[in-house]
Scaffold this active site. Structure first.
Site, PDB file in Angstrom:
ATOM      1  N   HIS A  55      26.773  12.099  14.835  1.00  8.54           N
ATOM      2  CA  HIS A  55      26.003  12.231  16.063  1.00  8.54           C
ATOM      3  C   HIS A  55      25.722  10.851  16.640  1.00  8.54           C
ATOM      4  CE1 HIS A  55      21.893  10.859  14.914  1.00  8.54           C
ATOM      5  NE2 HIS A  55      22.219  11.274  13.703  1.00  8.54           N
ATOM      6  N   CYS A  56      25.551  10.813  17.966  1.00  6.33           N
ATOM      7  CA  CYS A  56      25.147   9.574  18.628  1.00  6.33           C
ATOM      8  C   CYS A  56      23.738   9.785  19.164  1.00  6.33           C
ATOM      9  CB  CYS A  56      26.141   9.218  19.741  1.00  6.33           C
ATOM     10  SG  CYS A  56      26.263  10.462  21.027  1.00  6.33           S
ATOM     11  N   MET A  57      23.390   9.133  20.245  1.00 10.05           N
ATOM     12  CA  MET A  57      22.031   9.241  20.770  1.00 10.05           C
ATOM     13  C   MET A  57      21.701  10.632  21.268  1.00 10.05           C
ATOM     14  SD  MET A  57      20.166   6.541  20.596  1.00 10.05           S
ATOM     15  CE  MET A  57      18.974   6.915  21.867  1.00 10.05           C
ATOM     16  N   THR A  58      22.691  11.324  21.829  1.00  8.91           N
ATOM     17  CA  THR A  58      22.405  12.613  22.470  1.00  8.91           C
ATOM     18  C   THR A  58      23.312  13.751  22.024  1.00  8.91           C
ATOM     19  OG1 THR A  58      23.889  12.067  24.318  1.00  8.91           O
ATOM     20  CG2 THR A  58      21.555  11.483  24.574  1.00  8.91           C
ATOM     21  N   ARG A  59      24.410  13.447  21.333  1.00  9.11           N
ATOM     22  CA  ARG A  59      25.431  14.483  21.100  1.00  9.11           C
ATOM     23  C   ARG A  59      25.737  14.689  19.617  1.00  9.11           C
ATOM     24  NH1 ARG A  59      30.016  12.684  25.613  1.00  9.11           N
ATOM     25  NH2 ARG A  59      28.573  12.362  27.333  1.00  9.11           N
TER      26      ARG A  59
END
Length: 535
Positions: free
Chosen positions: A29-33
């Site tokens: 995962h990244c910041m939003t996804r």
């Protein structure tokens, strides 16, 4: 429902819709996804995924990405990983039990009826956005852009630490300026600075991991850069300084270490591999780092900082206008990832990056454009619901739902949103030219979420006021540009269609538009990019 139960419920709702545990190859995962590597893309039910309340949208790139928003994604991902692990441990093959992409978890009936009777619904916009995204994905799969993606994969895992330490640094600066809690501020300074002092090590670790080497060897070689003892070493006729070369030097050193390690694995006999390979990897890449990379990377890092300062000191409003206006097209082309090491280098050198607040204005333009679309399409309830549900995320800097669900499929509003971003960027750039630097101590957040990370060369109040003014200018310019120039007569006639509750299939639009609808929305379309929950 307790937060833990809510996050687990979201993960449990997602898993069968991506083909079950056996269809999941990788999870990150990244910041939003939530980013998933999938074995079989055809097992994914896009429409049902988008109907999950916590899901803001889906995007297909090199991985299948489910937009959950900041905070939520960090809580749902561990629950999803646990469910996948449990599913793999169970002997039942998950894809067989997953529904084929159509029937099972039916989307919201209101959305289904709307898409059947409404010419220009959010579903149509989504299918257009999906087609654009798919075409862009094929176009962006070039070696250079794939390389940029790998660079992003190195730095994105560092963002949570950059944010946490950045906020602590801002709090510490505020307390120091006010003269409060003087016994606590040294401890806060240590917390804020500790990670940045060793960021080169983390970059080296992630670089080796991304390029297929042993992560700890990449970290070991990068650690040379921050070792205090390098101050006693001379290279290119001058003494080295600890940290010289920074993250760029660490990245280069770790990539070199990977290639040395792979060469050793190929040629060193297996009986000696455990002793010889790590020794030669650290020795060879370490010597090159000390007597070459540290100096070269240091010069490059200094040049980046000097150029950023020169650009905004001399270009000012013009530079900010161009940067703010072009950032979203750069994102569409995948070229924005090249900025991540630049941001990190500026933070390492100056304590903040002056580029991020300007680039964040692109999101402000999107928000203003979305509000204008909302008012320009008063009869299109479906699109208006999309905007209402995506707008809070847009204000916090999560722009995907507004971009892929509204402005990009409509075409011209995407351009006018960029105009809004340009004016917001020009506003902040102007103040930089006048001597009021506005920077961010971390990368990742945008919009209102960037306020806690702001820093500059003047007091915090001035910095916050300039950034807030830039957001307002971006909102207003994006709104006005879209409201007055975002719709031609034909586009407005096509999309501003009244939406009747049910049974108004023939009364809503003339026959010509109905024909357009059937042509432009041919069936379920399992692409991505229709947005958010609430439809």
């Amino acid at each position: 429902m307790a937060p833990e139960d809510k996050n687990r419920a979201t993960a449990a709702a997602i898993l069968p819709l991506v083909g079950g545990a056996a269809n999941v190859d990788s999870i990150a995962h990244c910041m939003t996804r939530l980013r998933l590597g999938l074995h079989d893309r055809s097992l994914v039910d896009d429409e049902a995924l988008k109907a999950i309340p916590a899901v803001m949208g889906v995007v297909e790139d090199d991985t299948y990405q489910i937009v959950l928003g900041p905070g939520t994604v960090a809580r749902v991902t561990p629950e999803f990983e646990r469910l996948v692990e449990e599913g793999r441990e169970a002997a039942t093959p998950a894809p067989a039990s997953a529904p084929a992409p159509g029937p099972a978890p039916a989307p919201d009936p209101a959305s289904a009826s709307a898409s059947a009777s409404e010419v220009a619904s959010a579903e149509e916009l989504a299918s257009q956005g999906a087609a654009m995204k798919a075409a862009r994905k094929a176009k962006n799969a070039t070696p250079f852009k794939l390389f940029l993606r790998r660079i992003a994969n190195i730095f994105v895992p560092l963002i949570p630490a950059l944010i946490g330490c950045g906020i602590i640094a801002g709090l510490n600066g505020l307390l120091v300026n006010l003269g409060w809690l003087t016994s606590v501020t040294p401890a806060l300074a240590a917390m804020a600075s500790g990670f940045m002092a060793l960021i080169a090590v983390f970059v080296g670790f992630n670089t080796a991991k991304e390029f297929g080497g042993t992560p700890i060897l990449g970290g070991a070689v990068a650690a040379i850069i921050v070792f205090p003892g390098v101050a006693n070493i001379e290279a290119f006729g001058q003494k080295l300084s600890p940290g010289q070369g920074g993250v760029l030097g660490a990245l280069g050193a770790a990539v070199l270490a990977v290639y040395v390690e792979k060469w050793c694995r190929r040629w060193v006999p297996e009986a000696l591999d455990v002793l010889v390979t790590p020794t030669l990897t650290v020795l060879v890449s370490g010597l090159v780092t000390i007597f070459g990379l540290m100096f070269v990377a240091g010069e490059v890092s200094t040049a980046i900082g000097s150029f950023a300062d020169w650009l905004l000191a001399n270009g000012g409003a013009g530079a900010g206008f161009v940067l703010g206006g072009l950032f979203l097209p750069l994102v569409m082309l995948g070229l924005h990832q090249a900025l991540i090491p630049i941001h990190t280098t500026l933070i390492e050198q100056q304590g903040y990056t002056v580029l991020l607040p300007i680039l964040a204005m692109a999101g402000a333009g999107q928000v203003g454009a979305a509000v204008a679309v909302y008012f320009r399409l008063p009869r299109n309830g479906s699109v208006r619901r999309t905007i209402k549900s995506a707008l809070p995320a847009g204000l916090l800097g999560v722009g995907e739902p507004l971009i892929y669900g509204v402005s990009l499929p409509l075409g011209r509003p995407f351009i006018t949103a960029c105009v809004g971003g340009a004016f917001g960027g020009g506003f902040i750039g102007l103040f930089n030219q006048l001597g009021d630097k506005v920077g961010s101590t971390a990368i990742g957040p945008s919009g209102w979420a960037l306020f806690p990370l702001l820093d500059g060369n003047h007091d915090l109040g001035t910095t916050v006021a300039i950034y807030g003014g830039g957001l307002l200018v971006g909102y207003l310019a994006g709104f006005l540009a879209t409201y007055f120039f975002g719709f031609g007569k034909e586009l407005l006639a096509e999309f501003n269609v009244s939406q009747e509750p049910a049974g108004a299939t023939t009364s809503g639009a003339p026959g010509t538009t109905t024909g357009t609808a059937s042509a432009s929305a041919p069936g379920p379309g399992p692409d991505q990019a229709k947005e958010p929950a609430g439809l």
